[in-house]
Structure formats: C-alpha cells, structure tokens
Design a protein around this motif. Structure first.
Motif, PDB file in Angstrom:
ATOM      1  N   ARG A  53       3.018  52.913   4.048  1.00 25.58           N
ATOM      2  CA  ARG A  53       2.006  52.553   3.853  1.00 25.58           C
ATOM      3  C   ARG A  53       1.216  52.132   2.577  1.00 25.58           C
ATOM      4  O   ARG A  53       1.032  52.851   2.382  1.00 25.58           O
ATOM      5  N   VAL A  54       1.744  50.501   2.835  1.00 25.91           N
ATOM      6  CA  VAL A  54       1.376  50.327   1.402  1.00 25.91           C
ATOM      7  C   VAL A  54       0.173  48.992   1.952  1.00 25.91           C
ATOM      8  O   VAL A  54      -0.134  48.108   3.286  1.00 25.91           O
ATOM      9  N   LEU A  55      -0.594  48.964   1.069  1.00 27.68           N
ATOM     10  CA  LEU A  55      -2.237  47.961   0.831  1.00 27.68           C
ATOM     11  C   LEU A  55      -1.890  46.416   0.221  1.00 27.68           C
ATOM     12  O   LEU A  55      -1.594  46.712  -1.076  1.00 27.68           O
ATOM     13  N   ILE A  56      -1.596  45.424   1.624  1.00 28.03           N
ATOM     14  CA  ILE A  56      -1.042  43.961   0.757  1.00 28.03           C
ATOM     15  C   ILE A  56      -2.541  43.249   1.393  1.00 28.03           C
ATOM     16  O   ILE A  56      -2.668  43.078   2.114  1.00 28.03           O
ATOM     17  N   PRO A  57      -2.436  41.930   0.199  1.00 30.13           N
ATOM     18  CA  PRO A  57      -3.267  41.126   0.486  1.00 30.13           C
ATOM     19  C   PRO A  57      -2.770  40.047   1.861  1.00 30.13           C
ATOM     20  O   PRO A  57      -1.783  40.327   2.622  1.00 30.13           O
ATOM     21  N   VAL A  58      -3.486  39.931   3.234  1.00 27.18           N
ATOM     22  CA  VAL A  58      -3.752  38.992   4.501  1.00 27.18           C
ATOM     23  C   VAL A  58      -3.196  38.001   3.691  1.00 27.18           C
ATOM     24  O   VAL A  58      -2.198  37.573   4.350  1.00 27.18           O
ATOM     25  N   ILE A  59      -4.236  37.667   3.471  1.00 28.97           N
ATOM     26  CA  ILE A  59      -3.148  35.946   3.346  1.00 28.97           C
ATOM     27  C   ILE A  59      -3.115  35.136   1.595  1.00 28.97           C
ATOM     28  O   ILE A  59      -3.274  35.419   0.556  1.00 28.97           O
ATOM     29  N   LYS A  60      -2.000  35.375   1.833  1.00 33.08           N
ATOM     30  CA  LYS A  60      -0.444  35.064   0.552  1.00 33.08           C
ATOM     31  C   LYS A  60      -1.102  33.952  -0.365  1.00 33.08           C
ATOM     32  O   LYS A  60      -2.085  33.216   0.071  1.00 33.08           O
ATOM     33  N   ASP A  61      -1.146  34.541  -1.193  1.00 32.04           N
ATOM     34  CA  ASP A  61      -1.535  33.386  -2.010  1.00 32.04           C
ATOM     35  C   ASP A  61      -2.751  33.177  -2.852  1.00 32.04           C
ATOM     36  O   ASP A  61      -3.346  32.011  -3.380  1.00 32.04           O
ATOM     37  N   LEU A  62      -3.744  33.523  -2.064  1.00 30.30           N
ATOM     38  CA  LEU A  62      -5.357  32.996  -2.028  1.00 30.30           C
ATOM     39  C   LEU A  62      -6.148  34.295  -2.545  1.00 30.30           C
ATOM     40  O   LEU A  62      -6.610  34.912  -2.112  1.00 30.30           O
ATOM     41  N   ILE A  63      -7.226  33.553  -3.233  1.00 30.24           N
ATOM     42  CA  ILE A  63      -8.209  34.781  -4.004  1.00 30.24           C
ATOM     43  C   ILE A  63      -9.130  33.740  -4.089  1.00 30.24           C
ATOM     44  O   ILE A  63      -9.524  32.690  -4.171  1.00 30.24           O
ATOM     45  N   PHE A  64     -10.363  34.336  -3.106  1.00 29.22           N
ATOM     46  CA  PHE A  64     -12.039  33.804  -2.906  1.00 29.22           C
ATOM     47  C   PHE A  64     -12.783  34.230  -4.462  1.00 29.22           C
ATOM     48  O   PHE A  64     -12.902  35.000  -4.287  1.00 29.22           O
ATOM     49  N   VAL A  65     -12.962  33.325  -5.962  1.00 31.68           N
ATOM     50  CA  VAL A  65     -13.816  34.297  -6.540  1.00 31.68           C
ATOM     51  C   VAL A  65     -15.224  33.479  -7.093  1.00 31.68           C
ATOM     52  O   VAL A  65     -15.627  32.716  -6.006  1.00 31.68           O
ATOM     53  N   HIS A  66     -16.265  34.291  -7.421  1.00 29.30           N
ATOM     54  CA  HIS A  66     -17.471  33.795  -6.837  1.00 29.30           C
ATOM     55  C   HIS A  66     -18.452  33.250  -8.553  1.00 29.30           C
ATOM     56  O   HIS A  66     -17.880  34.450  -9.344  1.00 29.30           O
ATOM     57  N   ALA A  67     -18.043  32.822  -9.352  1.00 29.86           N
ATOM     58  CA  ALA A  67     -18.852  32.226 -10.336  1.00 29.86           C
ATOM     59  C   ALA A  67     -19.344  30.773 -10.828  1.00 29.86           C
ATOM     60  O   ALA A  67     -19.069  30.379  -9.529  1.00 29.86           O
ATOM     61  N   GLU A  68     -19.521  30.928 -11.417  1.00 30.56           N
ATOM     62  CA  GLU A  68     -19.781  28.592 -12.143  1.00 30.56           C
ATOM     63  C   GLU A  68     -18.492  28.006 -12.091  1.00 30.56           C
ATOM     64  O   GLU A  68     -17.099  28.691 -12.583  1.00 30.56           O
ATOM     65  N   LYS A  69     -18.768  27.191 -11.595  1.00 36.61           N
ATOM     66  CA  LYS A  69     -16.804  26.261 -12.045  1.00 36.61           C
ATOM     67  C   LYS A  69     -16.877  26.136 -13.321  1.00 36.61           C
ATOM     68  O   LYS A  69     -15.535  26.151 -13.476  1.00 36.61           O
TER      69      LYS A  69
END
Length: 186
Positions: A53-69
């Motif tokens: 059983r492995v933990l993997i990203p659900v949405i391939k190749d996407l990262i949500f980032v919270h920061a200033e542009k």
C-alpha cells in the motif's frame, strides 16, 4: 499602513510539472517554507511480486502553491537553474489571453479539508467527469467536514450521495456525507 499590490498578496496557484516530478517540487517548496498541497491517495502497487500500500499523488503533475506570485516566479526560475526542469502556471483562456489560474482561499480550504482525509472514502474526478450544474448547493453542518460548501450529487457507481468540492478546471473531490449533516443553500 502600506498597501500591497496584487503580486505581493498570497494566492493559491496551480503549478504543472512534467514526468511525475510533483513530489520532488513539493519537497523543494517545503525546504523554502513555501506552503503547498498535493492531494494524496493510497493505492495497492505490486513491486517485485509483492503487493504494498503506497501513498501517491491523485492528480498527476499538479501542485497547489500558496504564496505571492513574485515568490512563485522566483521559485520557478530557481527550479530550472538548479534542477534543470520547469514548472508552469496553470492558465485558462479568456478571450485571446491566457490568465494564470488563482484558486479562491475558501474553495482551496474546503478542497484541502476533504482531500486531506486519507482513510475516508474519497473519490476524485476530472472536471469533465461530473456535470455539477445538476446538483444542489449544500453546506456541511457538523462532523469532520463542518463548514465545507459544495454540491450534493449522486455519483455513478456509488449507492450513497456525496458532497462534491470542485476547483473549476482542475480537480474535484467527493466524499460521503451523512444526510443529517447537510444544510441546503439557496
């Protein structure tokens, strides 16, 4: 009091990588104390004839980032110079322009709240998989998803109704909600 311009405000951006490098990018963001989120899910994988059983990203190749542009742009430049690959802002077309996708804070907070429960029965969809206009807008009152707003739908292949949290054009998370905990919104 100093007024900040839009590039100095914190926003939720979506970065797209290639070749499944999202976890590597997340690690680099974490090292720089830049908040980020990748929805994860347990899957059964077979390695060398053994199931695990492995933990993997659900949405391939996407990262949500919270920061200033500006900070995200600097990180993208550094990523290319140090690691030799790029991450791109997810954009949407508006007329003849491409606009960088910004996820509203409340919407992202609700999505993270649902997607962070790894052991719950959560189903993920692409935006095209569900027609959200057919559902009823609801708010959860109580339980682990208290305060989350979404759309109540019957999902094909599931017997129970689900609350659906959508980040338009990016991702959808759905989880079973007890009917007693649902308040219909106008």
């Amino acid at each position: 009091m100093e007024v900040k311009n839009q590039t100095e405000e914190l926003h939720w951006f979506v970065l797209k990588t290639i070749f499944s490098r999202e976890m590597r990018v997340k690690r680099l963001l974490d090292e720089r104390a830049i908040e980020s989120f990748i929805p994860m899910q347990y899957k059964i994988k077979t390695k060398f004839g053994k199931k695990e059983r492995v933990l993997i990203p659900v949405i391939k190749d996407l990262i949500f980032v919270h920061a200033e542009k500006k900070r995200v742009e600097e990180f993208k430049k550094e990523l290319f110079l140090r690691e030799g690959f790029e991450a791109y802002f997810l954009t949407r077309k508006e007329g003849y322009k491409r606009i960088i996708e910004i996820i509203p804070d409340k919407q992202m907070e609700d999505f993270i709240n649902v997607a962070s429960h790894l052991n719950d029965d959560i189903t993920y969809f692409n935006s095209e998989d569900i027609e959200l206009k057919k559902g009823t807008k609801v708010r959860v009152i109580g339980g682990i998803f208290d305060g989350i707003e979404g759309t109540l739908l019957k999902v094909k292949g599931k017997r129970s109704k689900r609350i659906v949290i959508e980040i338009p054009g990016v991702a959808i998370a759905a989880s079973y909600i007890e009917p007693d905990l649902i308040e219909v919104l106008n």
